[in-house]
Design a protein around this motif. Structure first.
Motif, PDB file in Angstrom:
ATOM      1  N   MET A  25      38.993  23.065  35.351  1.00 56.68           N
ATOM      2  CA  MET A  25      38.781  24.167  35.208  1.00 56.68           C
ATOM      3  C   MET A  25      40.139  24.932  35.951  1.00 56.68           C
ATOM      4  N   GLU A  26      40.762  24.380  36.748  1.00 52.26           N
ATOM      5  CA  GLU A  26      42.103  24.879  37.440  1.00 52.26           C
ATOM      6  C   GLU A  26      43.546  24.064  37.068  1.00 52.26           C
ATOM      7  N   LYS A  43      43.996  33.917  46.266  1.00 56.70           N
ATOM      8  CA  LYS A  43      43.164  34.430  47.411  1.00 56.70           C
ATOM      9  C   LYS A  43      41.840  34.236  47.571  1.00 56.70           C
ATOM     10  N   GLY A  44      41.075  34.467  46.488  1.00 54.49           N
ATOM     11  CA  GLY A  44      39.582  33.952  46.668  1.00 54.49           C
ATOM     12  C   GLY A  44      39.375  32.531  46.817  1.00 54.49           C
ATOM     13  N   SER A  45      40.077  31.737  46.199  1.00 56.23           N
ATOM     14  CA  SER A  45      39.563  30.328  46.217  1.00 56.23           C
ATOM     15  C   SER A  45      39.962  29.576  47.691  1.00 56.23           C
ATOM     16  N   ALA A  46      40.997  30.368  48.414  1.00 54.61           N
ATOM     17  CA  ALA A  46      41.186  29.940  49.813  1.00 54.61           C
ATOM     18  C   ALA A  46      39.875  30.417  50.658  1.00 54.61           C
ATOM     19  N   LYS A  47      39.122  31.287  50.404  1.00 56.12           N
ATOM     20  CA  LYS A  47      37.878  31.536  51.118  1.00 56.12           C
ATOM     21  C   LYS A  47      36.781  31.049  50.917  1.00 56.12           C
ATOM     22  N   ARG A  48      36.784  30.087  49.808  1.00 58.43           N
ATOM     23  CA  ARG A  48      35.373  29.485  49.229  1.00 58.43           C
ATOM     24  C   ARG A  48      35.272  28.255  50.353  1.00 58.43           C
ATOM     25  N   ARG A  49      33.909  27.881  50.570  1.00 63.74           N
ATOM     26  CA  ARG A  49      33.590  27.073  51.333  1.00 63.74           C
ATOM     27  C   ARG A  49      33.463  25.582  50.942  1.00 63.74           C
ATOM     28  N   ILE A  95      45.156  36.600  42.828  1.00 66.32           N
ATOM     29  CA  ILE A  95      43.704  36.904  43.008  1.00 66.32           C
ATOM     30  C   ILE A  95      43.019  35.585  43.237  1.00 66.32           C
ATOM     31  N   LEU A  96      43.109  34.627  42.324  1.00 64.51           N
ATOM     32  CA  LEU A  96      42.385  33.337  41.979  1.00 64.51           C
ATOM     33  C   LEU A  96      42.617  32.584  43.325  1.00 64.51           C
ATOM     34  N   VAL A 134      38.821  42.632  37.509  1.00 62.71           N
ATOM     35  CA  VAL A 134      38.378  41.111  37.685  1.00 62.71           C
ATOM     36  C   VAL A 134      37.590  41.209  39.005  1.00 62.71           C
ATOM     37  N   THR A 135      36.669  40.340  39.036  1.00 64.90           N
ATOM     38  CA  THR A 135      35.562  40.271  39.928  1.00 64.90           C
ATOM     39  C   THR A 135      35.425  38.717  40.661  1.00 64.90           C
ATOM     40  N   PHE A 136      35.069  38.485  41.625  1.00 65.06           N
ATOM     41  CA  PHE A 136      35.217  37.111  42.204  1.00 65.06           C
ATOM     42  C   PHE A 136      34.126  36.788  43.317  1.00 65.06           C
ATOM     43  N   LEU A 137      33.332  36.081  43.105  1.00 66.81           N
ATOM     44  CA  LEU A 137      32.074  36.186  44.058  1.00 66.81           C
ATOM     45  C   LEU A 137      31.803  34.374  44.262  1.00 66.81           C
TER      46      LEU A 137
END
Length: 295
Positions: free
Chosen positions: A105-106, A214-220, A211-212, A147-150
């Motif tokens: 995916m990445e 930034k959001g990925s860094a917050k994932r558990r 943005i990807l 975009v949104t990221f959840l």
């Protein structure tokens, strides 16, 4: 390609990864073989000194030597074109921890090569983003994109694009009464949407990559028995595109397409992964795949 396939809106594509270095050193036997031409995968199992072979058919099959570019061009690129035609599409990788979902995916971790082009190991997400902008710029289209990221973790939704709250606020931050809490809701048309998500307007592929990150860094994430860095949650990165076109009658028409790029947590059960008991495995949440729109 055929009348039978035109009515099918879900495709299952299987990709087999090569043996890891530890598996090679341990002389792990290869029990999976891929036939890309026949779109089949054969699995060999020995039970009570008796070899049992089973064959499974898929819409497409990619073997251990397959390249990121080949997988994208043959399977994902047509979906991106459909999004730009005004359809909603979802792409997600399913499998247990360590099977290569994040790599597919990445990619290998770098967004760009030194020349500015995508690196050869770039995955589905950066390639999809690049293709969207390349097509829109080539068409000189008039468009807008957001975009949104959840993140979905233990049945709770977290907005990965929400601004970080200061640890030691000097002054109390006034509560926005118009801001509704995040909630999963039905839209009345058989689909679902998440109310209250932050939407960021983007103008370039570079902005989306930031943005990807930034959001990925917050994932558990956590270390498990199957992987050093394992995603313990599902994440959904959505790109919504509005494209303005003129019809033959010189009337304005707006096409709206949405691409959902989903990175799932490992599909193994908790006891196998060694994760905390508080984390529910993907095997306990399979209804998620059936409720998220894949049309």
């Amino acid at each position: 390609k055929g009348d039978k396939e035109k009515g099918v809106n879900v495709q299952v594509i299987l990709r087999c990864r090569p043996l890891s270095d530890d598996e090679t050193k341990g002389n792990t036997p290869v029990v999976i073989s891929c036939n890309e031409r026949r779109r089949e995968v054969a699995a060999t199992q020995v039970i009570a000194n008796k070899q049992i072979d089973r064959t499974f058919a898929f819409d497409k099959v990619f073997g251990p030597s397959s390249k990121q570019k080949d997988l994208f061009e043959q399977s994902i690129s047509p979906i991106v074109h459909e999004v730009l035609e005004g359809y909603n599409c979802t792409i997600f990788a399913y499998g247990q921890t360590g099977t290569g979902k994040t790599y597919t995916m990445e990619g290998g971790g770098t967004r760009k090569a030194k020349s500015g082009e995508l690196p050869t190991d770039a995955g589905v997400i950066p390639r999809s983003v690049r293709q969207i902008f390349d097509i829109l710029e080539a068409q000189c289209a008039e468009y807008s994109m957001k975009v949104t990221f959840l993140e979905l973790y233990n049945e709770e939704i977290t907005d990965l694009l929400a601004p970080d709250e200061p640890r030691f606020p000097v002054l109390p931050v006034p509560e926005d009464k118009n801001k509704k809490p995040i909630a999963l809701m039905e839209d009345g048309k058989g689909g679902v949407f998440v109310r209250g998500l932050e939407e960021e307007v983007v103008y370039s592929a570079g902005e989306i990559y930031k943005i990807l990150d930034k959001g990925s860094a917050k994932r558990r994430t956590a270390e498990t028995l199957l992987n050093k860095q394992s995603s313990r949650s599902h994440s959904i990165f959505s790109i919504t595109i509005h494209i303005k076109e003129l019809t033959h009658e010189s009337e304005e028409m707006i096409k709206i397409g949405k691409l959902n790029l989903v990175d799932l947590a490992g599909s193994e059960n908790i006891s196998r992964s060694g994760a905390r008991d508080s984390e529910r495995g993907w095997g306990d949440q399979q209804e998620f795949a059936h409720t998220w729109p894949c049309y």
